[in-house]
Design a protein around this motif. Structure first.
Motif, mmCIF file in Angstrom:
data_model
loop_
_atom_site.group_PDB
_atom_site.id
_atom_site.type_symbol
_atom_site.label_atom_id
_atom_site.label_comp_id
_atom_site.label_asym_id
_atom_site.label_seq_id
_atom_site.Cartn_x
_atom_site.Cartn_y
_atom_site.Cartn_z
ATOM 1 N N ARG A 231 102.356 86.998 35.130
ATOM 2 C CA ARG A 231 101.182 87.453 34.372
ATOM 3 C C ARG A 231 99.940 87.414 35.264
ATOM 4 O O ARG A 231 99.053 88.282 35.148
ATOM 5 N N ALA A 232 99.859 86.425 36.147
ATOM 6 C CA ALA A 232 98.742 86.378 37.094
ATOM 7 C C ALA A 232 98.778 87.596 38.012
ATOM 8 O O ALA A 232 97.731 88.179 38.335
ATOM 9 N N GLY A 233 99.989 87.987 38.424
ATOM 10 C CA GLY A 233 100.116 89.176 39.259
ATOM 11 C C GLY A 233 99.682 90.434 38.531
ATOM 12 O O GLY A 233 99.027 91.313 39.113
ATOM 13 N N GLN A 238 95.292 94.579 37.723
ATOM 14 C CA GLN A 238 94.343 95.230 36.823
ATOM 15 C C GLN A 238 92.894 94.868 37.148
ATOM 16 O O GLN A 238 91.985 95.317 36.452
ATOM 17 N N GLY A 239 92.706 94.056 38.195
ATOM 18 C CA GLY A 239 91.351 93.650 38.570
ATOM 19 C C GLY A 239 90.765 92.589 37.669
ATOM 20 O O GLY A 239 89.553 92.324 37.726
ATOM 21 N N GLU A 240 91.605 91.942 36.861
ATOM 22 C CA GLU A 240 91.120 90.885 35.957
ATOM 23 C C GLU A 240 91.310 89.531 36.640
ATOM 24 O O GLU A 240 92.237 88.769 36.337
ATOM 25 N N TYR A 241 90.399 89.206 37.541
ATOM 26 C CA TYR A 241 90.578 88.015 38.368
ATOM 27 C C TYR A 241 90.355 86.715 37.588
ATOM 28 O O TYR A 241 90.940 85.688 37.923
ATOM 29 N N ASP A 242 89.523 86.769 36.567
ATOM 30 C CA ASP A 242 89.368 85.578 35.725
ATOM 31 C C ASP A 242 90.667 85.271 34.981
ATOM 32 O O ASP A 242 91.068 84.108 34.851
ATOM 33 N N GLY A 243 91.310 86.327 34.504
ATOM 34 C CA GLY A 243 92.597 86.128 33.837
ATOM 35 C C GLY A 243 93.649 85.603 34.802
ATOM 36 O O GLY A 243 94.462 84.740 34.450
ATOM 37 N N PHE A 247 95.861 81.944 34.417
ATOM 38 C CA PHE A 247 97.319 81.800 34.462
ATOM 39 C C PHE A 247 97.748 80.858 35.593
ATOM 40 O O PHE A 247 98.654 80.032 35.407
ATOM 41 N N LEU A 248 97.117 80.973 36.741
ATOM 42 C CA LEU A 248 97.490 80.114 37.863
ATOM 43 C C LEU A 248 97.127 78.664 37.590
ATOM 44 O O LEU A 248 97.896 77.747 37.913
ATOM 45 N N GLU A 249 95.977 78.437 37.003
ATOM 46 C CA GLU A 249 95.582 77.056 36.694
ATOM 47 C C GLU A 249 96.455 76.459 35.598
ATOM 48 O O GLU A 249 96.623 75.232 35.532
ATOM 49 N N LEU A 266 95.886 80.795 44.197
ATOM 50 C CA LEU A 266 94.742 80.291 43.440
ATOM 51 C C LEU A 266 93.515 80.145 44.339
ATOM 52 O O LEU A 266 92.396 80.522 43.959
ATOM 53 N N TYR A 267 93.701 79.611 45.552
ATOM 54 C CA TYR A 267 92.575 79.476 46.474
ATOM 55 C C TYR A 267 92.028 80.849 46.864
ATOM 56 O O TYR A 267 90.804 81.049 46.971
ATOM 57 N N GLU A 268 92.913 81.809 47.065
ATOM 58 C CA GLU A 268 92.478 83.171 47.377
ATOM 59 C C GLU A 268 91.651 83.746 46.234
ATOM 60 O O GLU A 268 90.661 84.469 46.456
ATOM 61 N N ASN A 269 92.031 83.435 44.996
ATOM 62 C CA ASN A 269 91.272 83.899 43.841
ATOM 63 C C ASN A 269 89.857 83.329 43.861
ATOM 64 O O ASN A 269 88.884 84.052 43.605
ATOM 65 N N TYR A 270 89.719 82.039 44.159
ATOM 66 C CA TYR A 270 88.389 81.423 44.229
ATOM 67 C C TYR A 270 87.581 82.019 45.381
ATOM 68 O O TYR A 270 86.366 82.234 45.266
ATOM 69 N N GLN A 271 88.245 82.282 46.502
ATOM 70 C CA GLN A 271 87.548 82.901 47.631
ATOM 71 C C GLN A 271 87.007 84.276 47.254
ATOM 72 O O GLN A 271 85.876 84.641 47.613
#
Length: 406
Positions: A231-233, A238-243, A247-249, A266-271
């Motif tokens: 689901r995170a993928g 879809q460009g929904e990085y908050d979503g 899911f990763l957290e 997850l770290y890449e998402n924060y970056q």
């Protein structure tokens, strides 16, 4: 009641009748024994003398001389299959099916045994066709389970799902791999160009429905983790990085043992969101509660990039003292040797060549530790698998490498 003397006449009569019956039984047994081929007794003799190959040849001769010996045919067929002589096993069971006078129950048994012959011989198409012929017999449950294995090996997930549903209609038992079948469909939908997001989401909804039924029984954690990762993928596509982050957290909080599988993403998402410091802080706190080599590696690399080598090495020393790891040390040396010369940590009395030699020696030893291992068959792999490539069992890989799992 008065005893009548003439009743004594019945005693010799009854004795005579018993003697006649015994003589008839003995004669019948001797007659049947004489009718048995000599090969039968030779086979028994070979078994007693521990000569199984010659015994098999003798029993084959019996089967040829007396085609009515169906039990002997079944025994020979099973023996051939266990010995890996699949052609002979198939021939035995096909010869039974060729008989027009074979009773229905024995015909069903012969079909079932023949299907197993085809399966073990790797003739999956013929095995599937033969198992389908016994789906309405007393072998239905075993046949459906065999069909599930066939569809798994062929990666025919829709038919595997249908077979699981049929099995659950026959027996009331959980089928943990059903959620993974749906995940495989979702993964395939995401792999096409362009990705079929709608189909992937539908498959993940079905997978979550199947996995939630297992959670109450203490199972389903691995499946729920995989669903969250997929689901995170989908959210990332879809460009929904908050979503994606949510899911990763959820893996960190709900299945901390699997945190190493999502730490880098997850770290890449924060970056991507310009929040590298918050991401590192989250992963660092998580590592203190649930040490993991993959999380350690992400945190060390992140600190090395964001704050320099001093803080990174301070974290590394503290972490390795608490959780000694050759793999962790190997990762440290790899990062330091790849860093620009002016950014390397100063190691007193050690030249770059010395560090390179040290890393080479450690890396040679850690190569065999840097793998995941199946709990069922011991198959080792560098990548994490939800289904073991060796024995095809599901959820048998620990989400930790060999060194961590010991």
């Amino acid at each position: 009641m008065d005893f009548e003397t003439w009743w004594l006449i019945f005693v010799p009569i009854l004795f005579a009748l018993g003697w006649v019956a015994a003589r008839v039984d003995i004669r019948q047994m001797l007659s049947e024994t004489r009718n048995l081929p000599d090969s039968y007794f030779k086979g028994l003799n070979f078994i007693l003398n521990e000569e199984p190959d010659r015994a098999i040849d003798a029993f084959i001769e019996v089967a040829k001389l007396d085609p009515e010996t169906t039990e002997l045919h079944f025994a020979l067929g099973s023996l051939f299959r266990r010995r890996g002589e699949m052609e002979r096993a198939i021939r035995v069971h096909q010869s039974l099916l060729a008989r027009s006078d074979l009773p229905q129950a024995e015909r069903e048994q012969a079909l079932y045994e023949l299907a197993h012959d085809f399966l073990k011989a790797g003739m999956l198409d013929r095995a599937e066709q033969t198992f389908q012929q016994v789906l309405e017999t007393r072998y239905a449950v075993s046949a459906v389970r065999a069909l599930i294995r066939i569809y798994e090996s062929e990666h025919d997930w829709p038919r595997a799902i249908d077979a699981v549903r049929r099995l659950r209609g026959l027996v009331d038992e959980p089928v943990p791999q059903l959620a993974h079948y749906q995940c495989e469909l979702a993964q395939a939908a995401l792999a096409v160009k362009p990705p079929d997001i709608q189909e992937a989401v539908a498959a993940l909804d079905a997978a979550e429905h199947a996995a939630k039924k297992l959670v109450g029984d203490g199972q389903g954690q691995a499946a729920m983790t995989r669903i969250a990762m997929l689901r995170a993928g989908v959210a990332r596509m879809q460009g929904e990085y908050d979503g994606e982050r949510v899911f990763l957290e959820s893996v960190l909080s709900g299945a901390p043992a699997y945190s190493g599988l999502v730490a880098a993403q997850l770290y890449e998402n924060y970056q991507r969101g310009g929040q590298s410091a918050q991401g590192l802080a989250l992963l660092r706190q998580h590592y203190l509660r649930h040490p993991s080599l993959d999380v350690f590696n992400v945190v060390f690399r992140g600190l090395r990039e964001q704050t320099g080598h001093d803080q990174a090495w301070a974290f590394a020393r503290e972490a390795l003292q608490a959780q000694p790891s050759l793999l962790g040390l190997d990762r440290l040396l790899e990062v330091e040797l790849a860093a620009p010369e002016g950014e390397r940590v100063a190691v007193q009395g050690q030249s770059l060549a010395d560090l390179g030699l040290l890393r080479k020696l450690i890396h040679r030893h850690t190569q065999r530790l840097d793998r995941y291992a199946c709990r069922e068959c011991g198959f080792e792999a560098r990548h994490y698998y939800w289904q073991c490539p060796g024995c095809n069992a599901w959820e048998t890989y620990q989400p930790r490498r060999i060194e961590e799992a010991v």
